[in-house]
Design a protein around this motif. Structure first.
Motif, short mmCIF file in Angstrom:
data_model
loop_
_atom_site.label_atom_id
_atom_site.label_comp_id
_atom_site.label_asym_id
_atom_site.label_seq_id
_atom_site.Cartn_x
_atom_site.Cartn_y
_atom_site.Cartn_z
N VAL A 1 2.82 2.02 -2.07
CA VAL A 1 2.86 2.49 -3.46
C VAL A 1 2.06 3.78 -3.61
CG1 VAL A 1 2.02 1.95 -5.77
CG2 VAL A 1 3.19 0.21 -4.45
N GLN A 2 0.92 3.79 -2.94
CA GLN A 2 0.05 4.96 -3.04
C GLN A 2 0.50 5.97 -1.99
OE1 GLN A 2 -1.98 4.75 -5.46
NE2 GLN A 2 -3.36 6.48 -5.26
N SER A 3 1.67 6.60 -2.25
CA SER A 3 2.28 7.42 -1.21
C SER A 3 1.69 8.82 -1.17
CB SER A 3 3.77 7.51 -1.48
OG SER A 3 3.97 8.11 -2.74
N GLY A 4 0.96 9.19 -2.20
CA GLY A 4 0.40 10.53 -2.22
C GLY A 4 1.30 11.53 -2.90
N SER A 5 2.53 11.13 -3.23
CA SER A 5 3.43 12.11 -3.85
C SER A 5 3.38 12.01 -5.36
CB SER A 5 4.85 11.86 -3.34
OG SER A 5 5.77 12.02 -4.36
N ARG B 1 0.82 -1.22 0.00
CA ARG B 1 0.00 0.00 0.00
C ARG B 1 0.84 1.26 0.00
NH1 ARG B 1 -4.14 -2.80 3.04
NH2 ARG B 1 -3.25 -2.19 5.02
#
Lengths: 485, 203, 307, 647
Positions: free
Chosen positions: D619-623, D617
């Motif tokens: 992967v979906q770091s927000g950056s 999860r």
């Protein structure tokens, strides 16, 4: 009576109608816009349905010239776009009533929203009709710009963030795809960009290696827009933060539309580099997308975000089906596109009453809905249950078809992995489903009663899904599928 | 197409990756676009070509004005600093480009030089998006990609398409308009047009 | 042939239903002799039966039919078991066959009746005995079933008459299987008949007894039936041991003739064992019987090892 | 014609299922449904008796097709015969005033229809569809009934999750069967071919999970107890048989001839499930959960029969293979009857006592005489005692296992012997377990005051009594129909004689005679006994008065077994002693027998999966920057893969 000419006019009307509506909306008063848009939505939808059904029913009407292509693929996509578009425009009415602020300020919001959604709709319609590769790219890029605005429409922080990421990432991805397209164009020397249609890809003059590299570039670029892992990252953000009707359109109509374009590439390149190699990339993206979706679906997510991750998974399934590429898998793909479109968009639409019911559902997992308001619970449960491929959902049949197609086409390992991954996905969705319907419900919630329209749309959705299930059984042997393979 | 123009484009692109101020970046992108215009005019052999050049010019100036306007309207109290220093940015961009060129091997446009240049410009654009935080600079990254692709369109054998070139121009302007709407809203909502602040959506 | 059958049938019925009480009586008197006591005579169990038969039964408050009917069920199933277990390779069928595993079911029924009677009265001592009995029975029954399986594998049938006639053949004993089964079944006999070192038939100390514990609440005719059943169980086990597991003659008459001798011999051995070996800890009993199971199992392996 | 009656019966159940939603027609609707189930049973009996197929044949095509053959017919009989009393029982168990109960009733009608549909499905897609719904419908019933309880939701989830993951095997098996034309009967697989092995293994996993075979059983003891009693009865009595049905189809019908090791694997699964199920049932304290665990045991016994049949077929012993298969089928019938009987009775107990902790139920036979006696009979049947039906099928299974040992080589002969050991242990442990249940639940002092017999409890009594009578009747006359069961095997075999199960190589079993002797003997002795009886006296306890504090608990009763099995089952216990001034004031004792497969196998795996998921999860770091980097990375990876020749 109906000949190719009139089909051309009908196609123009299908694209033109929403543009015209958008123009008209510029001059109408706010109250009238709300009423007008409903009628316009139904009208446009009818055009699209008419066009696609004519194309499906009479094969002689299909044609392919330098700029416009109308074949079975276009027909399916147009059908999806018209149904989902009409539903989304209809669903916007309820949404706009509750929405106050927007990215363009409060007083212009209704006009801007409807102009945006109609233009978006028009451009989406045009994508599957584009015969020229460059032109198709242009239209896809245009959908990005239009839909990004709609994603960020609410003007809230999170919506802005989602819209921004969507805009930048997909523009960048499409830029990469365009790089591939111009490389491709340079290998089809005689025609130039003007003549670079789908059928012109046969004239590819480069080596196998060049074709493969170009294919990889284009596929990666388009993957960004379709939302295939690992370049899907904008998707959960954009689909969860957009207004519900827009989410519905993005997820149910736009993604398959771009997918169809990718599919055309796959067929074009398949002729150059061999079907197997072309399909392999799709299978790879398919497996990866389903796999990446799993850990996200395993946690408790807000309703719309979960639907967004489910879109990622469903795009993966479609990629797999196209990658397997034999009649039964393709039949699965067609059913899956339609079934997913209806269920997913309906899922998104139910979030409007959901937010009425539970304003916090934007940010938090919804739970115990069936207990606190049964009608809403049944509606959401139907959407999610369909997406979870619980029979008699058409998605169940399409998944069986795709897996069967995978084994039949010799991709047994991929098919087995896919079944396993689908089971893992099901874990997540079933957990959400259980919590959503039967979970702990909070005392302050009120029972949301459905309006008559909402009941009607529920029955429409159920009947449409069941109808699709019935249709699904004869699809694999129909000439329609044979033409698609 | 002569080597000088190509190298100029690449150098401008590299400068774009390294540059600190938004205004300068806008200038660099516009300069690239103007080179493309010049190139298009010099190669023009038909009315279509001239119109394409005109579209390019329109896009160059239109975007320049739009971006300058944006910069004026959204004055950052503290400049948005990139996460990685300029030299490292350049290093990343150059090494990525070289690696990609190597991977591409003999896959080329008409001339190897142009195709490499296009590739390099696209990579520079992507690296800009990856490393920069200022929203405007990210948009400029995409414009950089588009500049590279415009270059490729100009040299495509069999000719570019008037229709498509105009379309691309309109698309890019549309995208920039939408991006600027976002830019404004982000600036007013977050107090800074910094994409680094956009990190609330994650899992 | 016909005559042999009738003789065998008479021996089966007389021995099982009437003479069987001699076995515990004989063992008791023998034990007394070995221990240097005068002790009761071999006919003592019959005297007990007569005495008990004339006494009234006792019912326990709050108990149900389960308690009252249990002795009848036990006695009936033991009577049935007598019919099932043949005394020679020839003999009447009685309509119930001679299947070894039917016997298992019948024995289980008697066990159920007693245990449920214990539950019905909720007598703590009875329940303790029941609990122990069931625990041990897991191992006894398994060992018994496996040793019978060895015999069945040797004989090619689970019919005990067939077993008797096949195992009487000399060449059968060239394989270790029958000997292993014999060893296993001997242990089963000790456990099933409630002798040392598994159980102590003489004790009435609540904490050491197993089989006696479950009869604690009964009196009169109930107790008579239960005691008679105990005798029958001895008979069944000893007959099986001597006719199936021990080497025996092929001729049915000789089998019948030798039967009393073998039974007496076994009784003597049991008496000696009981006088010389102390009762083992309850939790060691499973090991004891597990040994039996393993022995019998090795018998099966011995039959199955490719030569 | 017979197929039309099948459709008619399903239509009747469907109508009944609709009517049940109307409050006024609630009871009537159940009778309509029972009538439909009766028709279903008749259809099944007719098909099994006449050995005629009706409706469509199996096909590889993805078109919904339905039909019946004797094997399906047998399972329709099982379904119908369980459904009739279950529906009659539901009429009084469920409350017509409660909307929730009406929905549950409606869904259970759907459940019956789906079960029938799965058994009659003749094409891959309907089969898989029925397979999925067979899981989903009871899950939704569980959630509707007790969804507000968090632990029930969790049970529901685990149920759905594990059966679905295991179901992957079913999917693959069915799809492979369809793909290679095996289902339609067009082709035969070669013995030991990779496809055959793939089909066999995946179906063992898929169907084994749904049948609750160990070690894939963990969902079962959670799901079955959570449902309302009639639905539990359907689940344990019918639903878990369906995977066995499919397994028989795959292993016995479609994939013949199979290599010997398949038989060995099936025997091993059966042996493990039989012993494991009953061991955990022995130490279980919640009645319905205990019954669910005992279902695992019985599925194990059925699987042993099936495995014996496979092993015997591999050696060409078709007669005994048919007997073994028929033994498995017979145990399916028997198990479904007594298990539904026990679940229905448990439902009645729950209504009366408001709980199902076996240590806290006592003397229920006093307040519920009819149900109590039926329960008693059911327990005797499930413990495999003569002259009841359970004894017959267990005897046959043991005989089949003996013959596996007789005819088998070293490997399967040994496994046959081990299965015999397992079977012996299972039977005795079951006796242990169920004497405990009867003793604690039915016997002893009456705790719950007798209520006035209402019509409701009358219906409950009738339905349980019906099943109890079936237990007796089927136990007495098995030879009448056992020949028919043997003929279900796809190869021909000799018939057995009437009234006596006179099978070759056995000492023959004549249940009627056994039953007659047992019943008459007991009767006569009971008459002899009761001419003189002393006044009732309290239980003798060294002069102490017997109070409920002195009652034995279930765990006390099973303690010797627990101590002996300690090295394997690892019971835990905690003793808390409260002392004051050196004097012990109170002692608290907590003992538990943890389910080892759950704690040692499943929970580490799920924890590990959750950890990996957490890592992914990220992967979906927000950056945005990293997202853009993924694109470059993707292109690089794909190009490098291409350069390396992977793509």
């Amino acid at each position: 009576m109906t000949d190719v000419r009139s089909i051309e006019i009908l196609a123009a009307a299908t694209v033109g109608c929403p543009i015209l509506c958008a123009l008209l909306i510029c001059f109408l008063s706010e109250q009238k816009i709300l009423i007008f848009s409903k009628i316009a939505g139904i009208g446009t939808g009818c055009f699209g349905i008419l066009l696609s059904s004519l194309l499906i029913l009479d094969r002689r009407l299909q044609f392919d010239n330098k700029w416009i292509i109308l074949d079975y693929r276009s027909a399916i996509t147009i059908a999806v776009i018209s149904i989902i578009g009409a539903l989304s425009v209809g669903a916007s009415f309820q949404y706009m009533k509750t929405q106050k602020d927007s990215i363009v300020g409060e007083h212009r919001r209704i006009r801007a929203y409807y102009i945006g959604i109609f233009l978006f709709w028009a451009i989406t319609f045009a994508v599957p009709m584009a015969a020229n590769i460059g032109f198709a790219w242009l239209l896809i890029e245009a959908t990005t710009a239009m839909s990004a605005l709609l994603v960020g429409f609410s003007g809230k922080k999170r919506a802005l963030e989602a819209g921004w990421k969507y805009l930048i990432l997909t523009s960048m991805g499409l830029g990469v795809a365009l790089l591939g397209i111009s490389l491709l164009a340079s290998k089809i020397p005689v025609l130039g960009l003007n003549g670079m249609t789908w059928s012109a890809m046969h004239d590819f003059s480069g080596s196998h290696q060049e074709a493969m590299i170009i294919y990889i570039i284009i596929a990666s670029g388009l993957a960004t827009k379709i939302g295939w892992a690992p370049v899907h990252n904008w998707l959960p953000d954009a689909h969860s933060e957009a207004p519900p009707p827009v989410s519905g359109m993005l997820s149910a109509a736009l993604l398959p539309t771009v997918l169809i374009v990718a599919w055309r590439f796959e067929i074009g390149f398949g002729a150059i580099i061999g079907r197997q190699s072309a399909q392999r990339i799709f299978i790879l993206f398919g497996i990866l997308s389903i796999a990446i979706a799993i850990p996200f679906l395993w946690q408790s997510l807000p309703w719309k975000r979960m639907l967004a991750y489910s879109s990622l998974e469903n795009m993966g399934i479609l990629a797999l089906g196209i990658g397997f590429g034999n009649p039964i898998a393709i039949a699965g793909v067609v059913i899956h596109i339609l079934g997913h479109a209806i269920a997913k968009s309906y899922g998104f639409y139910t979030s409007t009453p959901l937010f009425r019911h539970e304003p916090n559902a934007y940010r938090h997992t919804a739970s115990g809905i069936a207990r606190s308001s049964p009608a809403l619970g049944v509606a959401m449960g139907t959407a999610l249950g369909t997406l979870a491929a619980i029979p008699p959902s058409p998605l169940f049949i399409s998944e069986v078809f795709i897996v069967f197609g995978g084994i039949e086409s010799g991709h047994a390992v991929a098919a087995v992995i896919a079944v396993l991954l689908l089971a893992l996905v099901f874990l997540g969705i079933s957990h959400s489903l259980i919590e959503l319907l039967a979970g702990k419900s909070f005392a302050h919630r009120v029972n949301v009663r459905f309006t008559r329209i909402e009941y009607l749309s529920f029955f429409f959705v159920v009947i449409a899904l069941l109808g699709l299930t019935v249709v699904a059984f004869w699809l694999p042997s129909s000439h329609f599928i044979k033409a698609l393979v | 197409m002569n080597g000088f123009v190509i190298w100029l484009m690449i150098l401008l692109g590299l400068a774009e990756v390294m540059v600190k101020r938004r205004t300068v970046a806008v200038g660099l992108v516009t300069a690239q676009a103007l080179i493309l215009v010049g190139f298009a005019i010099s190669e023009a052999n038909s009315i279509d070509r001239l119109i394409i050049a005109g579209a390019l010019a329109l896009r160059a100036f239109g975007l320049a004005f739009l971006y300058i306007y944006l910069i004026r309207r959204t004055h950052e109290v503290t400049p948005v600093i990139a996460s990685i220093g300029p030299l490292s940015r350049a290093g990343i961009a150059i090494s990525l480009s070289l690696a990609l060129i190597w991977l591409f091997g003999s896959t080329t446009l008409v001339t190897p030089d142009t195709s490499k240049a296009v590739l390099v410009l696209v990579v520079f654009g992507v690296v800009t998006v990856i490393t920069r935080r200022a929203t405007l600079l990210q948009v400029l990254g995409i414009v950089l990609i588009e500049n590279g692709l415009a270059l490729s369109a100009l040299v495509i054998p069999g000719g570019s398409s008037l229709f498509i070139e105009i379309g691309v121009t309109l698309d890019l302007i549309l995208m920039s308009l939408v991006a600027s709407a976002f830019h404004f809203r982000i600036f007013s909502e977050f107090g800074t047009a910094n994409a680094g602040a956009l990190r609330s959506l994650r899992d | 042939m016909h005559f042999t059958s009738i003789t065998a049938g008479l021996v089966q019925l007389f021995g099982g239903l009437v003479a069987s009480m001699l076995i515990p009586g004989f063992i008791q008197s023998l034990k007394a002799k070995l221990q240097g006591r005068v002790g009761p005579g071999s006919l003592q169990p019959y005297r007990d039966l007569r005495r008990l038969w004339n006494k009234s039964t006792v019912s326990v408050s709050n108990s149900t039919l389960t308690y009252r009917i249990a002795p009848s069920v036990v006695a009936t199933s033991m009577g049935l078991a007598v019919l099932v277990v043949p005394v020679s390779s020839l003999g009447p069928n009685w309509g119930v066959g001679h299947d070894a595993f039917v016997l298992g079911g019948v024995l289980a029924l008697s066990r159920l009746a007693l245990v449920l009677a214990a539950w019905d009265t909720r007598n703590g001592f009875s329940l303790m005995a029941a609990s122990r009995d069931l625990t041990i029975s897991i191992f006894t029954e398994t060992a018994m079933l496996i040793s019978l399986s060895v015999a069945a594998l040797v004989a090619g049938s689970t019919d005990m008459q067939v077993m008797i006639s096949r195992i009487s053949l000399f060449h059968v004993w060239s394989s270790p299987a029958p000997s292993l089964a014999l060893a296993a079944f001997s242990l089963v006999v000790i456990a099933e008949t409630g002798h040392q070192p598994v159980d102590n038939p003489d004790t009435h100390l609540e904490l050491t007894m197993i089989h006696e514990g479950m009869t604690l609440e009964y009196a009169g005719r109930d107790l008579a039936m239960l005691q008679w059943s105990g005798g029958v169980k001895h008979w069944i086990m000893l007959v099986m041991l001597s006719e199936i597991f021990l080497p025996h003659f092929q001729n049915a008459y000789l089998q019948l003739l030798c039967l009393p001798l073998t039974v007496i011999a076994i009784c003597i051995i049991l008496a000696i064992v009981e006088s010389t070996i102390v009762k083992m800890r309850l939790l060691n009993v499973p090991r004891f019987l597990g040994l039996g199971t393993i022995l019998a199992f090795m018998g099966i392996l011995a039959l199955k090892v490719p030569s | 014609m017979i197929f039309d009656i099948l459709l008619l019966s399903l239509a009747v159940i469907f109508i009944g299922g609709g009517l049940v939603l109307v409050k006024q027609l609630f009871k009537l609707a159940f009778f309509v449904q029972s009538f439909g189930s009766l028709l279903l049973t008749i259809v099944g009996i007719f098909v099994v008796a006449s050995r005629e197929d009706s409706g469509a044949q199996f096909t590889d095509k993805f078109h919904p097709q339905f039909g019946i053959d004797p094997l399906s017919g047998l399972f329709l009989i099982v379904l119908g015969i369980v459904a009739i009393p279950v529906l009659v029982f539901s009429g009084s168990y469920l409350d017509s005033d409660s909307k929730r109960d009406r929905v549950i009733a409606c869904l259970s009608a759907a459940f019956i229809i789906i079960l029938a549909g799965t058994v009659c499905a003749r094409d891959p897609i309907t089969l898989l569809g029925g397979w999925e719904l067979m899981t989903i419908i009871p899950a939704s019933i569980i959630l509707i009934a007790h969804g507000n309880d968090k632990s029930v939701r969790r049970s529901g989830f685990i149920y759905v999750a594990i059966t679905h993951i295991g179901g992957v095997g079913t999917w693959i098996a069915v799809i492979l069967l369809a793909k290679y034309g095996v289902m339609g009967g067009g082709t035969h697989l070669h013995e030991g071919s990779p496809i055959q092995i793939a089909i066999v293994l995946s179906s063992l996993i898929g169907m084994g999970t749904k049948a609750g075979l160990m070690p894939m059983h963990v969902w079962l003891p959670r799901a079955h107890p959570a449902a309302p009693a009639p639905v539990s009865a359907l689940m344990s009595g019918v639903m878990i048989n369906i995977p066995i049905y499919l397994l028989i189809r795959v292993l016995v019908y479609w994939c013949r001839p199979l290599p010997v090791w398949v038989g060995i694997v099936v025997l091993t699964l059966g042996a493990v499930s039989a012993v494991g199920g009953v061991v955990y049932a022995l130490f279980e304290r919640q009645l319905k959960k205990l019954l669910a665990l005992s279902s695992i045991e019985n599925m194990g016994i059925i699987t042993l029969g099936l495995g014996a049949s496979l092993a015997l077929t591999a050696h060409g012993k078709n007669d005994w293979a048919a007997i073994a298969l028929a033994a498995a089928l017979l145990h399916i019938i028997n198990h479904s009857i007594f298990k539904s009987l026990l679940f229905l009775s448990a439902g009645t107990f729950e209504k009366t006592a408001k709980q199902l902790h076996i240590d806290r139920l006592s003397g229920l036979v006093h307040s519920l005489p009819v149900v109590g006696v039926s329960f008693f009979i059911g327990v005797m049947a499930i413990s495999g005692l003569p002259p009841l039906n359970g004894f017959i099928s267990e005897w046959l299974t043991i005989q089949s296992l003996i013959h596996v040992s007789t005819y088998g080589n070293f490997a399967d002969g040994t496994i046959g012997a081990i299965s015999l050991v397992a079977m012996a242990a299972t039977v005795t442990l079951a006796l242990f377990c169920f004497t405990k249940v009867i003793g604690l639940v039915l016997l002893g002092k009456e705790q719950f005051p007798r209520k006035k017999e209402s019509s409701d409890s009358l219906l409950m009594g009738i339905s349980t009594l019906f099943l109890a009578l079936l237990c007796i009747i089927l136990g007495l006359i098995p030879a009448l129909y056992f020949g028919r069961l043997m003929q279900i095997a796809p190869w021909s075999s000799n018939k057995v004689s009437l009234l006596v199960l006179n099978l070759p190589g056995t000492g023959s079993l004549s249940p009627l005679c056994l039953g007659a002797i047992l019943i008459s003997g007991t009767f006569v002795l009971f008459l002899l006994r009761s001419n003189r009886s002393a006044k009732a006296a309290p239980t003798w306890l060294c002069g102490q008065k017997l109070t409920s504090k002195l009652y034995w608990s279930g765990s006390g009763f099973t303690k010797p077994a627990r101590m002996i099995l300690e090295p394997i089952i690892r019971p835990t216990r905690k003793i808390t002693r409260v002392e004051e001034l050196g004097i012990t004031q109170s002692i608290e004792y907590e003992g538990e027998v943890p389910h080892l497969i759950e704690s040692k196998l499943y929970s580490p795996i799920s924890t590990w999966f959750m950890k990996v998921a957490t890592i992914i999860r990220r992967v979906q770091s927000g950056s945005l920057g990293s997202y853009a980097a993924y694109l470059i990375g993707l292109i690089f990876v794909l190009l490098i893969a291409f350069r390396l020749g992977i793509l």
